[in-house]
Design an enzyme around this catalytic site. Structure first.
Site, short mmCIF file in Angstrom:
data_model
loop_
_atom_site.label_atom_id
_atom_site.label_comp_id
_atom_site.label_asym_id
_atom_site.label_seq_id
_atom_site.Cartn_x
_atom_site.Cartn_y
_atom_site.Cartn_z
N ALA A 1 0.94 -1.45 0.37
CA ALA A 1 -0.18 0.02 0.30
C ALA A 1 0.73 0.91 0.26
CB ALA A 1 -1.36 -0.21 1.47
N GLY B 1 5.54 8.18 0.94
CA GLY B 1 6.33 8.08 1.93
C GLY B 1 7.02 7.30 1.87
N HIS B 2 6.64 5.84 1.34
CA HIS B 2 8.45 4.98 1.46
C HIS B 2 8.63 5.05 -0.32
CE1 HIS B 2 4.21 2.53 2.20
NE2 HIS B 2 5.04 1.88 3.51
#
EC number: 6.3.2.1
Length: 283
Positions: free
Chosen positions: A32, A36-37
């Site tokens: 998901a 940020g990832h």
């Protein structure tokens, strides 16, 4: 973009990279993916020859079975998102549980020198055993040079550093700044489950932390605790689970400040059944 599901394939791939003296960055995720990832992956690309991103919803770190069932699983869109960064430098590892836990899917009991008993540990018993166990397995499979974690899960970051020390792994753990929406809300995969009203109200969490940061030098810890509690007393959308000011070194919550000590404020809030966490450096 290469997507591997088998641990043996990743182990062989990593071995071939190491023969060529390549450095490997690792970004473990539960999928998901959001910006940020991607910020973690971008930094890993800058600092390493190859980046491996794991996408694995780890069953042993969920205390709430309903939360595990409802956790979003979006592998196809996750791979597409990663491809927008690079199709040459990124490899995805998306295993089934039996590929990570070669035997029984269960947690090792860890002693993280007390870090596991503070804050999240009080409200999610066994959670950090699950985190430590899955990361031990993933670190062993991927054998990275560096691994990247966001500071939104600051307690987890400190525990991962302790894990590497306990397991005597030669991996550099890199903490990266919290990535936020324009509203200040910390990005989280759980944000996708918020309804319109919850999404509109949730930025109060960060605004509260920012005010605590501003007042930390002039107000007592007790006064700050009381003030934060009042911010959520009559809020019909958000429910405060905990607010704590803790030492960065050992994550112990405090009642009085000491000179030359670094502190951080931590908060957990429920929006309906969706749990949101955040934190901020105070000094």
């Amino acid at each position: 973009m290469q997507v591997h599901e088998k641990r043996r394939d990743i182990i062989n791939y990593v071995a071939s990279l190491k023969k060529k003296q390549k450095t490997i960055g690792f970004v473990p995720t539960m999928g998901a993916l959001h910006k940020g990832h991607l910020a973690l992956v971008e930094r890993a690309i800058q600092e390493n020859n190859i980046v491996i991103v794991s996408i694995f919803v780890n069953p042993t770190q969920f205390n709430n079975s309903e939360d595990l069932v409802n956790y979003p699983r979006t592998l196809t869109s996750d791979v597409k998102l990663l491809s927008s960064l690079s199709s040459n430098n990124i490899v995805v590892f998306a295993p089934k549980p039996e590929e990570v836990y070669t035997e029984q899917v269960s947690s090792i009991s860890y002693d993280f020198h007390g870090l596991e008993h503070e804050m999240e540990g009080k409200f999610r018993p066994g959670h950090f055993d699950g985190v430590g166990t899955v990361l031990k397995h993933l670190f062993t499979i991927v054998s990275p040079t560096k691994a990247y974690f966001g500071e939104k899960d600051f307690q987890q970051l400190q525990i991962v550093k302790k894990l590497v020390e306990i397991e005597n792994m030669k991996i550099q753990i890199i903490g990266c700044p919290i990535y936020r929406e324009e509203s200040g809300l910390a990005l989280s995969s759980r944000n996708k489950r918020l309804n319109e009203l919850q999404l509109k109200t949730a930025p109060i969490i960060y605004k509260t932390l920012k005010q605590v940061q501003k007042d930390f030098g002039t107000k007592s810890v007790t006064k700050l605790d009381e003030w934060v509690s009042k911010q959520f007393e009559n809020n019909e959308v958000l429910t405060l689970e905990y607010f704590e000011i803790a030492k960065v070194s050992d994550l112990k919550s405090i009642k009085q400040k000491q000179k030359e000590t670094k502190y951080r404020a931590f908060i957990a809030v429920f929006a309906g059944k969706i749990r949101l966490i955040d934190n901020i450096a105070l000094n």
